[in-house]
Enzyme design. Structure first.
Site, PDB file in Angstrom:
ATOM      1  N   LYS A   1       0.821  -1.209   0.000  1.00 62.63           N
ATOM      2  CA  LYS A   1       0.000   0.000   0.000  1.00 62.63           C
ATOM      3  C   LYS A   1       0.853   1.256   0.000  1.00 62.63           C
ATOM      4  O   LYS A   1       0.517   2.231  -0.666  1.00 62.63           O
ATOM      5  CB  LYS A   1      -0.881   0.031   1.251  1.00 62.63           C
ATOM      6  CG  LYS A   1      -2.279  -0.462   1.011  1.00 62.63           C
ATOM      7  CD  LYS A   1      -3.184  -0.177   2.207  1.00 62.63           C
ATOM      8  CE  LYS A   1      -2.592  -0.646   3.500  1.00 62.63           C
ATOM      9  NZ  LYS A   1      -2.665   0.318   4.581  1.00 62.63           N
TER      10      LYS A   1
ATOM     11  N   ARG B   1      -9.776   0.947  10.044  1.00 62.69           N
ATOM     12  CA  ARG B   1      -9.292  -0.415  10.188  1.00 62.69           C
ATOM     13  C   ARG B   1     -10.249  -1.266  10.987  1.00 62.69           C
ATOM     14  O   ARG B   1      -9.976  -2.449  11.192  1.00 62.69           O
ATOM     15  CB  ARG B   1      -7.971  -0.372  10.917  1.00 62.69           C
ATOM     16  CG  ARG B   1      -6.730  -0.705  10.080  1.00 62.69           C
ATOM     17  CD  ARG B   1      -5.563  -0.651  11.042  1.00 62.69           C
ATOM     18  NE  ARG B   1      -4.344  -1.210  10.585  1.00 62.69           N
ATOM     19  CZ  ARG B   1      -3.393  -0.547   9.927  1.00 62.69           C
ATOM     20  NH1 ARG B   1      -3.601   0.686   9.541  1.00 62.69           N
ATOM     21  NH2 ARG B   1      -2.268  -1.149   9.638  1.00 62.69           N
TER      22      ARG B   1
ATOM     23  N   ARG C   1      -0.249  -8.775  13.561  1.00 64.10           N
ATOM     24  CA  ARG C   1      -0.819  -7.766  12.666  1.00 64.10           C
ATOM     25  C   ARG C   1      -1.686  -8.406  11.588  1.00 64.10           C
ATOM     26  O   ARG C   1      -2.709  -7.861  11.187  1.00 64.10           O
ATOM     27  CB  ARG C   1       0.293  -6.917  12.041  1.00 64.10           C
ATOM     28  CG  ARG C   1       0.770  -5.865  13.046  1.00 64.10           C
ATOM     29  CD  ARG C   1       2.141  -5.332  12.731  1.00 64.10           C
ATOM     30  NE  ARG C   1       2.235  -4.759  11.411  1.00 64.10           N
ATOM     31  CZ  ARG C   1       3.330  -4.793  10.669  1.00 64.10           C
ATOM     32  NH1 ARG C   1       4.412  -5.388  11.096  1.00 64.10           N
ATOM     33  NH2 ARG C   1       3.326  -4.235   9.490  1.00 64.10           N
TER      34      ARG C   1
ATOM     35  N   ARG D   1      11.429  -7.296   5.459  1.00 60.84           N
ATOM     36  CA  ARG D   1      11.412  -5.834   5.458  1.00 60.84           C
ATOM     37  C   ARG D   1      12.248  -5.200   6.571  1.00 60.84           C
ATOM     38  O   ARG D   1      12.834  -4.130   6.380  1.00 60.84           O
ATOM     39  CB  ARG D   1       9.958  -5.371   5.569  1.00 60.84           C
ATOM     40  CG  ARG D   1       9.708  -3.964   5.158  1.00 60.84           C
ATOM     41  CD  ARG D   1       8.252  -3.707   4.863  1.00 60.84           C
ATOM     42  NE  ARG D   1       7.433  -3.674   6.061  1.00 60.84           N
ATOM     43  CZ  ARG D   1       6.171  -3.265   6.074  1.00 60.84           C
ATOM     44  NH1 ARG D   1       5.582  -2.910   4.950  1.00 60.84           N
ATOM     45  NH2 ARG D   1       5.494  -3.242   7.181  1.00 60.84           N
TER      46      ARG D   1
HETATM   47  P1  ADP Z   1       1.016  -1.775   8.182  1.00 60.42           P
HETATM   48  O1  ADP Z   1       2.447  -1.705   7.785  1.00 60.42           O
HETATM   49  O2  ADP Z   1       0.662  -3.001   8.973  1.00 60.42           O
HETATM   50  O3  ADP Z   1       0.054  -1.484   7.083  1.00 60.42           O
HETATM   51  P2  ADP Z   1       0.674   0.847   9.423  1.00 60.42           P
HETATM   52  O4  ADP Z   1       1.980   1.472   9.134  1.00 60.42           O
HETATM   53  O5  ADP Z   1      -0.524   1.309   8.708  1.00 60.42           O
HETATM   54  O6  ADP Z   1       0.789  -0.737   9.339  1.00 60.42           O
HETATM   55  O7  ADP Z   1       0.376   0.940  11.004  1.00 60.42           O
HETATM   56  C1  ADP Z   1       1.308   0.497  11.968  1.00 60.42           C
HETATM   57  C2  ADP Z   1       0.613   0.297  13.312  1.00 60.42           C
HETATM   58  O8  ADP Z   1      -0.070   1.501  13.705  1.00 60.42           O
HETATM   59  C3  ADP Z   1      -0.488  -0.778  13.301  1.00 60.42           C
HETATM   60  O9  ADP Z   1       0.026  -2.065  13.486  1.00 60.42           O
HETATM   61  C4  ADP Z   1      -1.381  -0.300  14.465  1.00 60.42           C
HETATM   62  O10 ADP Z   1      -0.836  -0.642  15.727  1.00 60.42           O
HETATM   63  C5  ADP Z   1      -1.319   1.211  14.330  1.00 60.42           C
HETATM   64  N1  ADP Z   1      -2.440   1.737  13.499  1.00 60.42           N
HETATM   65  C6  ADP Z   1      -2.334   2.362  12.294  1.00 60.42           C
HETATM   66  N2  ADP Z   1      -3.547   2.723  11.825  1.00 60.42           N
HETATM   67  C7  ADP Z   1      -4.446   2.313  12.750  1.00 60.42           C
HETATM   68  C8  ADP Z   1      -5.864   2.360  12.846  1.00 60.42           C
HETATM   69  N3  ADP Z   1      -6.627   2.915  11.873  1.00 60.42           N
HETATM   70  N4  ADP Z   1      -6.455   1.825  13.940  1.00 60.42           N
HETATM   71  C9  ADP Z   1      -5.721   1.278  14.917  1.00 60.42           C
HETATM   72  N5  ADP Z   1      -4.389   1.174  14.894  1.00 60.42           N
HETATM   73  C10 ADP Z   1      -3.743   1.686  13.826  1.00 60.42           C
END
Ligand code: ADP
Length: 185
Positions: free
Chosen positions: A13, A88, A140, A127
Site C-alpha cells: 500500500k 481499520r 498484525r 522488510r
Molecule cells: P502496516 O504496515 O501493517 O500497514 P501501518 O503502518 O498502517 O501498518 O500501522 C502500523 C501500526 O499503527 C499498526 O500495526 C497499528 O498498531 C497502528 N495503526 C495504524 N492505523 C491504525 C488504525 N486505523 N487503527 C488502529 N491502529 C492503527
C-alpha cells in the site's frame, strides 16, 4: 477525490499510495505514519499508542478517530485525500461515515489491494522494520483478518469497493489502480 485504501500489512500500500499521491495530487493521510511520528515525538497520543503498535495490535478506536478527525479539518484535505490505514475497524468506518455525512463530503471509492497471506508473510519477514518481528507480524495479520477484513463487506454493500490484485509488478498494479481512479477525477 476522497479515497480509502485498504490492504493487509505487506500488500504494498505504501508504494502504491506514493504513486497515487503523485499522480492525483491529493493529501496522504496515513494513520501508521501519524502514529509513528506521535510515538517518536512522545506526545500524549504517541505514548498511548506505543504499546499497541509494538505488539502488532490496533491502537484503540477513540485514539485513532480523534487523530483523523483533527487531520480532516486541515486545509490540504478540503479537495480530497487518500486515507491509508484508516478505517481499520467497523467502529472506525462508522465514525468516518458520521464525520463525512456532517461535512456532506462522501467517499468516492474504497480501493482494496489484495495479496494472499503466505506472500504477505514472506514480504514482511524481509522488510526489517521494528514491528516486523515474526510474532508481531503474525499479530498484525490476525488483526487484519479479524478486525479490518469485515470492512470489505461493509464497503461492498455500499457499492464503494474496488479490488486490485496486489501480485505483479509495481507498474502493472499501479496501471490497474489508475484505470479505477481515472473514472473519479
Ligand atoms: P502496516 O504496515 O501493517 O500497514 P501501518 O503502518 O498502517 O501498518 O500501522 C502500523 C501500526 O499503527 C499498526 O500495526 C497499528 O498498531 C497502528 N495503526 C495504524 N492505523 C491504525 C488504525 N486505523 N487503527 C488502529 N491502529 C492503527
Amino acid at each position: 477525490m476522497r479515497i480509502v485504501f485498504i490492504g493487509p500489512p505487506g500488500a504494498g500500500k505504501g508504494t502504491q499510495a506514493e504513486r497515487i499521491i503523485a499522480k492525483y495530487a491529493t493529501a496522504h493521510l496515513s494513520t501508521g505514519d501519524m502514529l509513528r511520528a506521535a510515538r517518536d515525538a512522545k506526545t500524549e497520543v504517541g505514548v498511548k499508542a506505543e504499546k499497541y503498535m509494538s505488539s502488532g495490535q490496533l491502537v484503540p478506536d477513540e485514539v485513532v478517530i480523534d487523530v483523523i478527525s483533527e487531520r480532516l479539518q486541515q486545509p490540504d484535505c478540503q479537495k480530497g485525500y487518500l486515507l491509508d490505514g484508516f478505517p481499520r475497524t467497523i467502529a472506525q468506518a462508522e465514525a468516518l461515515d458520521a464525520m463525512l455525512a456532517q461535512k456532506q463530503t462522501p467517499l468516492d471509492v474504497v480501493l482494496e489491494l489484495k495479496v494472499p497471506e503466505e506472500e504477505l508473510f514472506k514480504r514482511l519477514a524481509g522488510r526489517g522494520r521494528a514491528d516486523d518481528k515474526p510474532e508481531v507480524i503474525r499479530e498484525r495479520l490476525v488483526a487484519y483478518t479479524k478486525q479490518t477484513s469485515p470492512l470489505l463487506d461493509y464497503y461492498g454493500k455500499k457499492r464503494l469497493l474496488k479490488s486490485v490484485d496486489g501480485l505483479g509488478s509495481i507498474d502493472g498494479i499501479f496501471a490497474e489502480i489508475e484505470t479505477i481512479l481515472d473514472k473519479y477525477v
